[in-house]
Design a protein around this motif. Structure first.
Motif, PDB file in Angstrom:
ATOM      1  N   ASP A   1       0.771  -1.081   0.104  1.00  0.00           N
ATOM      2  CA  ASP A   1      -0.053   0.083   0.032  1.00  0.00           C
ATOM      3  C   ASP A   1       0.606   1.089  -0.001  1.00  0.00           C
ATOM      4  O   ASP A   1       1.070   1.904   0.976  1.00  0.00           O
ATOM      5  CB  ASP A   1      -0.957  -0.010   1.279  1.00  0.00           C
ATOM      6  CG  ASP A   1      -1.915   1.086   1.170  1.00  0.00           C
ATOM      7  OD1 ASP A   1      -1.907   1.764  -0.167  1.00  0.00           O
ATOM      8  OD2 ASP A   1      -2.843   1.161   2.166  1.00  0.00           O
ATOM      9  N   ARG A   2       1.516   1.518  -1.114  1.00  0.00           N
ATOM     10  CA  ARG A   2       2.543   2.676  -1.102  1.00  0.00           C
ATOM     11  C   ARG A   2       2.070   3.793  -0.877  1.00  0.00           C
ATOM     12  O   ARG A   2       2.829   4.748  -0.200  1.00  0.00           O
ATOM     13  CB  ARG A   2       3.180   2.590  -2.581  1.00  0.00           C
ATOM     14  CG  ARG A   2       4.248   3.544  -2.813  1.00  0.00           C
ATOM     15  CD  ARG A   2       5.352   3.495  -1.834  1.00  0.00           C
ATOM     16  NE  ARG A   2       5.912   2.127  -1.699  1.00  0.00           N
ATOM     17  CZ  ARG A   2       6.840   1.675  -0.471  1.00  0.00           C
ATOM     18  NH1 ARG A   2       7.024   2.719   0.477  1.00  0.00           N
ATOM     19  NH2 ARG A   2       7.195   0.662  -0.400  1.00  0.00           N
ATOM     20  N   PRO A   3       0.890   4.393  -1.487  1.00  0.00           N
ATOM     21  CA  PRO A   3       0.300   5.592  -1.160  1.00  0.00           C
ATOM     22  C   PRO A   3       0.283   6.025   0.546  1.00  0.00           C
ATOM     23  O   PRO A   3       0.506   6.893   1.014  1.00  0.00           O
ATOM     24  CB  PRO A   3      -0.901   5.674  -1.649  1.00  0.00           C
ATOM     25  CG  PRO A   3      -0.882   4.660  -2.948  1.00  0.00           C
ATOM     26  CD  PRO A   3      -0.052   3.485  -2.537  1.00  0.00           C
ATOM     27  N   SER A   4      -0.344   4.988   1.334  1.00  0.00           N
ATOM     28  CA  SER A   4      -0.492   4.935   2.615  1.00  0.00           C
ATOM     29  C   SER A   4       0.938   5.101   3.236  1.00  0.00           C
ATOM     30  O   SER A   4       1.067   5.958   4.343  1.00  0.00           O
ATOM     31  CB  SER A   4      -1.414   4.015   3.174  1.00  0.00           C
ATOM     32  OG  SER A   4      -2.648   4.284   2.652  1.00  0.00           O
ATOM     33  N   LEU A   5       1.580   4.123   2.926  1.00  0.00           N
ATOM     34  CA  LEU A   5       3.279   4.176   3.689  1.00  0.00           C
ATOM     35  C   LEU A   5       3.760   5.513   3.307  1.00  0.00           C
ATOM     36  O   LEU A   5       4.601   5.979   4.254  1.00  0.00           O
ATOM     37  CB  LEU A   5       3.756   2.958   3.042  1.00  0.00           C
ATOM     38  CG  LEU A   5       3.259   1.553   3.554  1.00  0.00           C
ATOM     39  CD1 LEU A   5       4.031   0.371   2.749  1.00  0.00           C
ATOM     40  CD2 LEU A   5       3.642   1.648   5.211  1.00  0.00           C
ATOM     41  N   ASP A   6       3.788   6.019   2.098  1.00  0.00           N
ATOM     42  CA  ASP A   6       4.362   7.343   1.756  1.00  0.00           C
ATOM     43  C   ASP A   6       4.029   8.433   2.592  1.00  0.00           C
ATOM     44  O   ASP A   6       4.713   9.228   2.900  1.00  0.00           O
ATOM     45  CB  ASP A   6       4.353   7.414   0.202  1.00  0.00           C
ATOM     46  CG  ASP A   6       5.240   6.462  -0.518  1.00  0.00           C
ATOM     47  OD1 ASP A   6       5.979   6.092  -0.070  1.00  0.00           O
ATOM     48  OD2 ASP A   6       5.114   6.540  -1.871  1.00  0.00           O
ATOM     49  N   ALA A   7       2.626   8.370   2.626  1.00  0.00           N
ATOM     50  CA  ALA A   7       2.014   9.554   3.491  1.00  0.00           C
ATOM     51  C   ALA A   7       2.407   9.275   4.812  1.00  0.00           C
ATOM     52  O   ALA A   7       2.720  10.506   5.641  1.00  0.00           O
ATOM     53  CB  ALA A   7       0.433   9.542   3.480  1.00  0.00           C
ATOM     54  N   ALA A   8       2.512   8.091   5.421  1.00  0.00           N
ATOM     55  CA  ALA A   8       3.020   8.017   6.936  1.00  0.00           C
ATOM     56  C   ALA A   8       4.548   8.508   6.863  1.00  0.00           C
ATOM     57  O   ALA A   8       4.751   9.093   7.935  1.00  0.00           O
ATOM     58  CB  ALA A   8       2.794   6.737   7.124  1.00  0.00           C
ATOM     59  N   LEU A   9       5.079   8.173   6.139  1.00  0.00           N
ATOM     60  CA  LEU A   9       6.648   8.558   6.199  1.00  0.00           C
ATOM     61  C   LEU A   9       6.777  10.121   5.883  1.00  0.00           C
ATOM     62  O   LEU A   9       7.553  10.658   6.583  1.00  0.00           O
ATOM     63  CB  LEU A   9       7.351   7.801   5.296  1.00  0.00           C
ATOM     64  CG  LEU A   9       8.831   7.900   4.852  1.00  0.00           C
ATOM     65  CD1 LEU A   9       9.271   7.560   6.333  1.00  0.00           C
ATOM     66  CD2 LEU A   9       9.597   7.205   3.972  1.00  0.00           C
TER      67      LEU A   9
END
Length: 419
Positions: free
Chosen positions: A367-375
């Protein structure tokens, strides 16, 4: 059989102890009177004694030195001072097998020797002290989960941070520790502005016998309710600041501070065999090995692509060969059709079952979008994207891990009732 005694005691107490040793009728004999710690360690490594009597204020005496004596098969008797009671507490924290007060006369010297003989008689032969040997069923002690994975950045830090966040959200007092000596970044991932290496400070305090609950609490700021963070070293070349002997003590105190300690480990498991001739040489991967040895649960993280699965299979084999990670949970991260076929979950499960004998792996979808947002926001998945498939999968894994604590508490209650 006469047991050799290495004596490194200051002042008049030395002669009192030496005379008491010689009155044991040949059971004990002073084989070396050491002027400093270097001479003491050299004599121990040369096999000149099985018992060391050491002053609590001996220069450079720390937890690592005591561990080296234990590795050489030497029991350690620490001699404290009645005018400085803190020395006795320090010796106990350093791992001494016996702590006695400095003898002032012949009778007191004889008492010290009798207590030392009792230690040798009780165990037969000296054994290395295990500072991490905390029974899982003891209600007062928390549990440790080490998050480890092979090389290739499979997402160890992401998993560690979010598992810790989920445990804390469930009401468990949780400590997140960055023990990755190659590329630790937990502080940055969770948005800590002060990146002072708290773990290095804790290790220094433990090495000097000064780490307690208050000291560890000061080094572990809370970033959310029930979640503390012990940041790691900022540069890879600072790894010598994290000796395994000191970290063993850190994990023990952490168990008392929190119900769960989640440790983000480095990837390397090499034990530096080329340096084995020098027992004083620090271990490059000592932090990772210490965490894995202390862990009640090892969460093994791999990446959901062909190369990642191959590395995961080999990594599981390495853990088995080293005798690490007795209780394991396997997590495959970033599972996606583009790297594993039209049925990625099924393909990953089949590969692990066939090549590693793992039939209960936990899958975390990519879930790259969510992981990127969290980072980007330096927050956890539950804060940024609570409905994310990746977050839901990690929450389920955290729940499985947390169930182990409830089981251990139940065992503790049963044992208490039996007693």
């Amino acid at each position: 059989m006469t047991v050799g005694v290495l004596c490194a005691v200051h002042g008049s107490a030395e002669s009192i102890i030496v005379q008491a040793v010689e009155r044991t009728g040949g059971r004990l004999s002073v084989t070396r009177r050491c002027a400093d710690l270097t001479e003491l360690l050299a004599a121990a490594e040369a096999g000149l004694g099985r018992l060391a009597v050491v002053s609590g204020d001996l220069d450079l005496l720390d937890r690592e030195a005591v561990e080296l004596l234990h590795r050489a098969g030497v029991r350690v008797v620490g001699v404290g001072d009645v005018t400085r009671p803190w020395l006795g507490e320090r010796l106990s924290a350093l791992g001494a097998d016996l702590v006695v007060m400095e003898p002032q006369d012949e009778d007191a010297g004889g008492s010290v020797v009798r207590e030392a003989l009792a230690i040798l008689d009780a165990v037969g032969t000296p054994a290395v002290q295990e500072p991490n040997d905390v029974p899982v069923g003891r209600a007062a002690a928390g549990l440790v989960v080490a998050v480890w994975g092979p090389t290739g950045a499979p997402g160890r830090t992401t998993v560690a941070v979010n598992v810790a966040a989920e445990l804390a959200a469930a009401g468990r007092r949780t400590l997140l520790v960055d023990a990755d000596t190659y590329g630790g970044c937990v502080a940055q991932v969770v948005g800590m502005l002060d990146e002072a290496p708290g773990l290095a400070a804790a290790a220094r305090a433990a090495g000097q016998g000064g780490l307690d609950l208050v000291a560890l609490a000061r080094l572990t700021p809370q970033i959310s309710p029930d979640l503390r963070v012990l940041s790691g070293i900022s540069r890879a070349d600072r790894w010598p600041e994290l000796p395994s002997s000191s970290l063993d003590a850190v994990w023990t105190v952490a168990r008392s501070l929190c119900e769960w300690t989640v440790i983000d480990c480095g990837f390397n498991l090499e034990q530096d065999e080329l340096l084995s001739y020098d027992t004083r040489a620090p271990r490059r991967n000592g932090a990772t090995l210490s965490a894995l040895e202390a862990a009640d649960v090892v969460l093994v993280v791999g990446s959901g692509d062909p190369v990642g699965i191959q590395r995961l299979v080999r990594g599981l084999g390495e853990l088995t060969d080293l005798g690490l990670g007795g209780t394991r949970m396997v997590l495959v991260n970033r599972v996606r059709a583009s790297a594993a076929g039209s049925r990625p979950g099924e393909a990953v499960q089949q590969a692990l079952a066939r090549y590693a004998g793992v039939t209960d792996a936990h899958l975390v979808p990519d879930d790259r979008p969510s992981l990127d947002a969290a980072l980007l926001e330096a927050r956890t998945l539950r804060e940024v994207a609570p409905g994310s498939p990746a977050r839901r999968a990690i929450a389920g894994i955290a729940a499985r891990i947390d169930a182990l604590l409830s089981q251990s508490l139940d065992v503790a209650r049963v044992r208490a009732e039996v007693v």
